[in-house]
Design a protein around this motif. Sequence first.
Motif, short mmCIF file in Angstrom:
data_model
loop_
_atom_site.label_atom_id
_atom_site.label_comp_id
_atom_site.label_asym_id
_atom_site.label_seq_id
_atom_site.Cartn_x
_atom_site.Cartn_y
_atom_site.Cartn_z
N VAL A 143 113.31 102.70 1.19
CA VAL A 143 112.83 101.91 2.32
C VAL A 143 111.53 102.56 2.77
CG1 VAL A 143 113.31 101.10 4.65
CG2 VAL A 143 115.17 101.24 2.99
N ASN A 144 110.46 101.79 2.79
CA ASN A 144 109.15 102.35 3.13
C ASN A 144 109.18 102.98 4.52
OD1 ASN A 144 108.13 101.43 0.68
ND2 ASN A 144 107.50 99.48 1.56
N ALA A 145 108.81 104.25 4.59
CA ALA A 145 108.78 104.99 5.85
C ALA A 145 107.49 104.73 6.62
CB ALA A 145 108.94 106.49 5.59
N ASN A 146 106.43 104.42 5.90
CA ASN A 146 105.11 104.17 6.50
C ASN A 146 104.43 103.03 5.77
OD1 ASN A 146 104.71 106.48 8.47
ND2 ASN A 146 105.24 107.62 6.61
N SER A 147 103.45 102.44 6.41
CA SER A 147 102.62 101.41 5.78
C SER A 147 101.38 102.06 5.20
CB SER A 147 102.21 100.35 6.80
OG SER A 147 103.33 99.66 7.29
#
Length: 147
Positions: A83-87
């Motif tokens: 799950v992407n923690a940052n963009s």
Amino acid sequence: MPLKSSTGLRNYMLDAGSLKAALADGLIKIYSGTIPATADAALGAATLLCTISDNATGGGIEFEVNAVDGAIAKKASETWKGVNANSGTATFFRHVAPGDDGTASTTQRRLQGTVGTSGADLNLSSIILTAGADQLINFYNASLPTF
């Protein structure tokens, strides 16, 4: 930029075992920012966008039982997901052994490569990652060059 192996990975493979064993239960970490010059180098100001594990559980990922034609593939029965923690825009990844903290090291076992949508070491459907979104790796092979 070709896939880079760390000194620790090369030494492990020469002294103790296989690439598969060296990265057993490892993780793939996807970053934005400047690509470190070597897999031994610290991450610098790179931003961690996503950590790929076994079905986003934090558990390590595995390779198939056997290599074929000089390459070993992602274990087909596993879902490599994070799950992407940052963009941000993904520029590189590190496939790391358990416990790797990203600091400069000649003992950590790492593979480092580029991220893109085509022709990179790790190809994703999009290199623009958005925080909170799932990130899958459906295909992944590690290979050794011919000599």
